[in-house]
Design an enzyme around this catalytic site. Structure first.
Site, PDB file in Angstrom:
ATOM      1  N   GLU A  59       0.826  -1.201   0.000  1.00  0.00           N
ATOM      2  CA  GLU A  59       0.000   0.000   0.000  1.00  0.00           C
ATOM      3  C   GLU A  59       0.860   1.252   0.000  1.00  0.00           C
ATOM      4  O   GLU A  59       1.973   1.259   0.518  1.00  0.00           O
ATOM      5  CB  GLU A  59      -0.910   0.000   1.233  1.00  0.00           C
ATOM      6  CG  GLU A  59      -1.916  -1.121   1.185  1.00  0.00           C
ATOM      7  CD  GLU A  59      -2.844  -1.142   2.384  1.00  0.00           C
ATOM      8  OE1 GLU A  59      -3.985  -1.580   2.218  1.00  0.00           O
ATOM      9  OE2 GLU A  59      -2.430  -0.747   3.486  1.00  0.00           O
TER      10      GLU A  59
ATOM     11  N   CYS B 224       3.353   8.664   0.544  1.00  0.00           N
ATOM     12  CA  CYS B 224       3.983   7.791   1.539  1.00  0.00           C
ATOM     13  C   CYS B 224       4.187   6.413   0.901  1.00  0.00           C
ATOM     14  O   CYS B 224       3.240   5.775   0.470  1.00  0.00           O
ATOM     15  CB  CYS B 224       3.080   7.703   2.768  1.00  0.00           C
ATOM     16  SG  CYS B 224       3.715   6.637   4.057  1.00  0.00           S
TER      17      CYS B 224
ATOM     18  N   CYS C 285       6.885  -6.438   7.117  1.00  0.00           N
ATOM     19  CA  CYS C 285       8.059  -5.935   7.846  1.00  0.00           C
ATOM     20  C   CYS C 285       8.456  -6.989   8.866  1.00  0.00           C
ATOM     21  O   CYS C 285       7.594  -7.537   9.549  1.00  0.00           O
ATOM     22  CB  CYS C 285       7.726  -4.619   8.556  1.00  0.00           C
ATOM     23  SG  CYS C 285       9.137  -3.950   9.488  1.00  0.00           S
TER      24      CYS C 285
ATOM     25  N   CYS D  65       7.145  -4.438  15.540  1.00  0.00           N
ATOM     26  CA  CYS D  65       6.843  -3.473  16.610  1.00  0.00           C
ATOM     27  C   CYS D  65       5.425  -3.744  17.111  1.00  0.00           C
ATOM     28  O   CYS D  65       4.510  -4.000  16.325  1.00  0.00           O
ATOM     29  CB  CYS D  65       6.963  -2.040  16.107  1.00  0.00           C
ATOM     30  SG  CYS D  65       8.624  -1.654  15.534  1.00  0.00           S
TER      31      CYS D  65
ATOM     32  N   CYS E 254       2.230  -1.792  15.652  1.00  0.00           N
ATOM     33  CA  CYS E 254       2.170  -1.513  14.214  1.00  0.00           C
ATOM     34  C   CYS E 254       1.552  -2.674  13.438  1.00  0.00           C
ATOM     35  O   CYS E 254       1.989  -3.822  13.569  1.00  0.00           O
ATOM     36  CB  CYS E 254       3.582  -1.229  13.706  1.00  0.00           C
ATOM     37  SG  CYS E 254       3.675  -1.063  11.914  1.00  0.00           S
TER      38      CYS E 254
ATOM     39  N   CYS F  79      -0.496   6.139   9.784  1.00  0.00           N
ATOM     40  CA  CYS F  79       0.744   5.496  10.234  1.00  0.00           C
ATOM     41  C   CYS F  79       0.439   4.202  10.967  1.00  0.00           C
ATOM     42  O   CYS F  79      -0.385   4.197  11.873  1.00  0.00           O
ATOM     43  CB  CYS F  79       1.492   6.365  11.233  1.00  0.00           C
ATOM     44  SG  CYS F  79       2.097   7.891  10.603  1.00  0.00           S
TER      45      CYS F  79
END
Ligand code: SAH
Ligand code: SF4
Length: 338
Positions: free
Chosen positions: A90, A104, A111, A115, A118, A330
């Site tokens: 995305e 962005c 990933c 975290c 996230c 975010c």
């Protein structure tokens, strides 16, 4: 056959030279791709038939196919791309009140860093993106939005874990024969890989750097960001100091505000100590809901942090979220299968 969109101008020029073709021809092809966004050889009208046929034998052209896009009430637009192997990524286009349009961009599908707050980290890493896939996000959005003013590498993934492809994408995007995009209009956000921050400092770029700090207490940070075990705060502090000294530029510290976790008085004191002696500004980010573990800090706490940091002469802003209702904010990018 190779994807020509992955090639830097230098690489094209040396391959053309090996084949007895003049360097300016490589420059023409490169400008068709990266300046004029022409992604078929037949559209490169000034090359001549023979050269176009040669190109077709040696290379193919592949950027990204847009699968789906959705726009939020605040104008934030989220783009879903499907990669050739089926992975999805995305990108987000954010428009602010001043007319600034920021893209962005993702650097990895997924990933690996996990975290706790996230959504991208939840399912681990699928794979690194190729340079053409990083650029392809910007190019696809540029086709419908003329005047992109900023590019931020803050989408899915950790940019510094895909260092070579990230760097190549930045170089192509900012090359004068390509899109000639301003280096100062680009920001790379990292979770804080100390060795890569040092390497990036030496690249001699004008690009901005943001570091996701999220806590200045090693215990709290390690709980939130497992990467802190390998790159603890001491090493991170030294690396940021080195970056600032080497580049002469200020670094942004990003800090997602989590109620009762990293927004207590002691967390504020630790943050102040971390900033001491560093030329940084702080972006406090309201937590965008993901899962059940965390809650956003109250507006009063955010306000308290801002005032306390400003009173220490630490430049601080609250980075308000956009696109939350379409999960474009975010930490919400996860490219779920629909
Ligand atoms: N991997 C890089 C870049 C992508 S994350 C990095 O970690 O910096 C981009 C930013 O989103 C980071 O500052 C991260 O701390 C923040 N973020 C992640 N999850 C979030 C959430 N749920 N709410 C608000 N911000 C979040
Ligand atoms: Fe990865 Fe950044 Fe999300 Fe952490 S915050 S899991 S490093 S994308």
């Amino acid at each position: 056959m190779q994807n020509i969109v992955n090639k830097s101008l230098d690489e094209l020029q040396s391959y053309f030279a090996e084949n007895g073709l003049p360097a300016y021809r490589a420059g023409q092809v490169y400008s068709w791709l990266h300046r004029k966004l022409t992604f078929n050889f037949d559209g490169m009208t000034d090359l001549g038939q023979e050269l176009r046929e040669w190109l077709k034998e040696k290379y193919y052209i592949k950027t990204l196919a847009l699968k789906h896009s959705v726009t939020a009430a605040d104008g934030t637009k989220k783009y879903l791309f499907e990669l050739l192997d089926g992975h999805r990524i995305e990108s987000v286009l954010l428009s602010d009140d001043t007319g600034r349009k920021t893209v962005c961009v993702s650097t990895q599908a997924g990933c690996p860093l996990g975290c706790a707050f996230c959504a991208t980290g939840r399912d681990g890493l699928q794979r690194d993106l190729e340079t053409s896939e990083i650029l392809g996000q910007v190019y696809a959005i540029a086709e419908e939005t003329q005047d992109i003013s900023n590019v931020v590498f803050m989408g899915m993934g950790e940019p510094f874990l895909n260092y070579a492809n990230l760097l190549k994408a930045i170089k192509i995007l900012t090359s004068k024969e390509g899109a000639n995009f301003g280096q100062r209009k680009i920001t790379v956000s990292t979770c804080g890989l100390a060795d890569k921050i040092r390497a990036f400092a030496r690249e001699n770029l004008q690009v901005r750097l943001a570091v996701s700090l999220n806590s200045a207490d090693d215990n709290v940070r390690a709980r939130l960001m497992p990467v802190n075990r390998k790159h603890p705060l001491g090493a991170l502090h030294e690396a940021i100091k080195y970056y600032i000294k080497t580049t002469g530029r200020r670094v942004t510290l990003e800090y997602v505000m989590l109620a009762g976790v990293n927004d207590r008085r002691s967390d504020l004191e630790a943050l102040k100590r971390f900033c001491r002696g560093l030329n940084v500004n702080v972006n406090l980010i309201p937590f965008n809901r993901f899962g059940k573990t965390f809650k956003a800090s109250s507006a009063a706490t955010l306000d308290f942090f801002v005032k306390a940091l400003l009173s220490e002469d630490i430049n601080t802003i609250v980075r308000h979220s956009r696109g939350e209702e379409i999960e474009a904010a975010c930490g919400q990018l996860a490219a779920k299968k629909k």
